[in-house]
Write a protein that holds these residues in place. Structure first.
Motif, PDB file in Angstrom:
ATOM      1  N   HIS A   1      -8.463   7.857  -2.090  1.00 43.40           N
ATOM      2  CA  HIS A   1      -9.118   7.725  -3.386  1.00 43.40           C
ATOM      3  C   HIS A   1     -10.267   8.722  -3.501  1.00 43.40           C
ATOM      4  O   HIS A   1     -11.096   8.839  -2.603  1.00 43.40           O
ATOM      5  CB  HIS A   1      -9.649   6.301  -3.547  1.00 43.40           C
ATOM      6  CG  HIS A   1     -10.305   6.044  -4.864  1.00 43.40           C
ATOM      7  ND1 HIS A   1      -9.601   5.914  -6.029  1.00 43.40           N
ATOM      8  CD2 HIS A   1     -11.604   5.900  -5.208  1.00 43.40           C
ATOM      9  CE1 HIS A   1     -10.429   5.684  -7.025  1.00 43.40           C
ATOM     10  NE2 HIS A   1     -11.652   5.676  -6.557  1.00 43.40           N
TER      11      HIS A   1
ATOM     12  N   ALA B   1      -8.146   2.256   0.133  1.00 39.22           N
ATOM     13  CA  ALA B   1      -7.878   3.461  -0.648  1.00 39.22           C
ATOM     14  C   ALA B   1      -8.803   4.608  -0.270  1.00 39.22           C
ATOM     15  O   ALA B   1      -8.383   5.756  -0.132  1.00 39.22           O
ATOM     16  CB  ALA B   1      -8.009   3.142  -2.138  1.00 39.22           C
TER      17      ALA B   1
ATOM     18  N   ALA C   1      -1.940   4.878   2.330  1.00 37.15           N
ATOM     19  CA  ALA C   1      -2.450   4.965   0.958  1.00 37.15           C
ATOM     20  C   ALA C   1      -2.891   6.386   0.644  1.00 37.15           C
ATOM     21  O   ALA C   1      -3.355   7.123   1.513  1.00 37.15           O
ATOM     22  CB  ALA C   1      -3.634   4.014   0.786  1.00 37.15           C
TER      23      ALA C   1
ATOM     24  N   VAL D   1       0.839  -1.202   0.000  1.00 46.67           N
ATOM     25  CA  VAL D   1       0.000   0.000   0.000  1.00 46.67           C
ATOM     26  C   VAL D   1       0.873   1.250   0.000  1.00 46.67           C
ATOM     27  O   VAL D   1       0.628   2.200  -0.757  1.00 46.67           O
ATOM     28  CB  VAL D   1      -0.940   0.003   1.222  1.00 46.67           C
ATOM     29  CG1 VAL D   1      -1.640   1.364   1.352  1.00 46.67           C
ATOM     30  CG2 VAL D   1      -1.985  -1.095   1.100  1.00 46.67           C
TER      31      VAL D   1
ATOM     32  N   GLU E   1      -9.501  -3.744  -0.803  1.00 42.61           N
ATOM     33  CA  GLU E   1      -8.559  -2.821  -1.440  1.00 42.61           C
ATOM     34  C   GLU E   1      -9.190  -1.447  -1.625  1.00 42.61           C
ATOM     35  O   GLU E   1      -8.568  -0.411  -1.352  1.00 42.61           O
ATOM     36  CB  GLU E   1      -8.100  -3.363  -2.795  1.00 42.61           C
ATOM     37  CG  GLU E   1      -7.105  -2.423  -3.474  1.00 42.61           C
ATOM     38  CD  GLU E   1      -6.675  -2.896  -4.853  1.00 42.61           C
ATOM     39  OE1 GLU E   1      -5.503  -2.676  -5.219  1.00 42.61           O
ATOM     40  OE2 GLU E   1      -7.511  -3.469  -5.557  1.00 42.61           O
TER      41      GLU E   1
END
Length: 413
Positions: free
Chosen positions: A207, A197, A204, A178, A193
């Motif tokens: 997102h 994110a 990380a 990550v 996953e």
């Protein structure tokens, strides 16, 4: 005498859960005919460095996302509910006490079996369950079987091998991947996953997606994968129901396809903050300077509308003020609501998955009225809500009261 039920216990920190955990549990279940496998995350494990472990809510959510839809897999928060250091032997004792007809099988990896001597009261663990152990990557079968025999004899218990394809997967390696920005698809469930994110876990990069009206279908597909990777399964199904209901109501009360799409989009987003605990919502509101009323601090379930509007804007790229307002007020309502705001408020209440004994208006009555006259359906819902809160002796949010009084004066049922 009741039949003994064979139950597997998959304990661990799950920081995060990965495909190795799932395949180990599936292999153990298949080989030893287990009827169920409980995934039991540790709250405060004695053998782990606290700074490396993310919060229990994140770990619990990722487990639920990972096992969703896998027959026989269940989540247990038995250790998360306990205070202080959590020991496996105590967890097994509690499970045996609560479920005397359970025959327990504790599933672990070969590395954990090797370190069993360092566990708290390993002899007590062995006395309360059968251990099912999967070999550590790179260890040959003969040496592994010898290890199983050694531990069984040392602690007068039973250690049985779990035969499975060797997988070189570890939570530590995932955390390193990550940080490097590498894909986890081959070693983690896709939902896990995506969750990592979305929340920027383990270093990380957070997102974000950006609304694109010209590529609406592609945006919705990406949005739904994000929402599904955050909400618990039942909440996600409710979200789909609200989105579908909102779109259908849109066909009744809007003249353009674009407005129907906006209704669907607001429906998808309405509960996007619902996965957070009350304390987490308060902390995030304070961090982002979102004002909370005293009622909201007491009844934290009311906060998710305000916080959802913030996430819809910052995480999901929504700039449409009416959509954001629809998300913010979908629980309390507000005076002078627009048609879109009314649709989301109503859709949240009448979506097909809802099953409620409502008074004074039944759910069937409310549903029918909402498609005939949106304002009357809205007032029926407000009336039911206020009556319910009064009877349950719960404090009514100020905005709900204001909204109810506003529409009671202007709408005749």
């Amino acid at each position: 005498m009741s039949r003994m039920k064979k139950i597997g216990i998959m304990g661990g920190t799950f920081n995060p859960i990965h495909n190795g955990h799932l395949r180990m549990a599936q292999a153990a279940m298949r080989q030893y005919h287990l009827e169920e496998v409980l995934f039991v995350p540790s709250k405060n494990p004695p053998h782990k460095k606290k700074k490396e472990i993310i919060g229990e809510e994140h770990r619990a959510r990722m487990i639920c996302l990972a096992i969703d839809g896998i027959s026989g897999f269940s989540f247990s928060d038995i250790e998360l509910k306990r205070s202080g250091t959590t020991y496996t032997c105590d967890t097994l004792s509690k499970l045996r006490e609560v479920h005397p007809t359970w025959e327990l099988f504790f599933i672990l990896g070969g590395d954990s079996l090797e370190s069993l001597d360092d566990w708290h009261m390993p002899e007590k663990i062995m006395n309360q369950c059968t251990i099912l152990a999967a070999p550590r990557y790179g260890v040959n079968e003969k040496d592994f079987l010898a290890l199983c025999k050694e531990k069984a004899e040392k602690y007068s218990g039973t250690v049985l091998p779990v035969h499975m394809e060797e997988l070189e997967i570890s939570s530590r390696a995932i955390r390193e991947n990550v940080k490097k920005g590498e894909s986890l698809l081959s070693i983690c469930p896709e939902k896990v996953e995506k969750y990592i994110a979305l929340h920027g876990l383990y270093g990380a990069k957070k997102h974000k997606i950006f609304y694109d009206d010209e590529n609406y279908n592609e945006y919705i597909t990406e949005l739904l994968t994000c929402i599904e990777a955050t909400l618990r399964p039942k909440r996600y199904q409710h979200t789909l129901g609200v989105a579908q209901t909102a779109a259908t109501l849109g066909f009744c009360y809007f003249s353009s396809d674009s407005d129907c799409k906006r209704a669907e989009l607001a429906g998808i987003l309405h509960d996007c903050a619902k996965y957070l605990t009350g304390d987490e919502m308060i902390q995030l509101c304070e961090k982002h300077k979102i004002t909370l009323t005293e009622t909201e601090r007491i009844n934290t379930a009311l906060i998710h509308g305000k916080l959802g509007a913030y996430l819809a804007k910052k995480r999901y790229g929504i700039r449409d003020a009416e959509i954001l307002s629809s998300v913010q007020y979908h629980t309390t309502g507000k005076p002078k609501m627009t048609t879109l705001e009314k649709i989301i408020y109503v859709a949240d209440y009448i979506e097909s998955g809802r099953k409620m004994n409502c008074m004074p208006y039944s759910l069937a009555e409310v549903r029918k009225k909402c498609y005939q006259d949106l304002d009357k359906g809205l007032l029926m819902i407000l009336t039911n809500t206020v009556e319910y809160l009064k009877k349950s002796d719960r404090k009514i949010d100020e905005m709900t009261t204001i909204t109810y009084e506003y529409y009671k004066e202007r709408v005749k049922l």
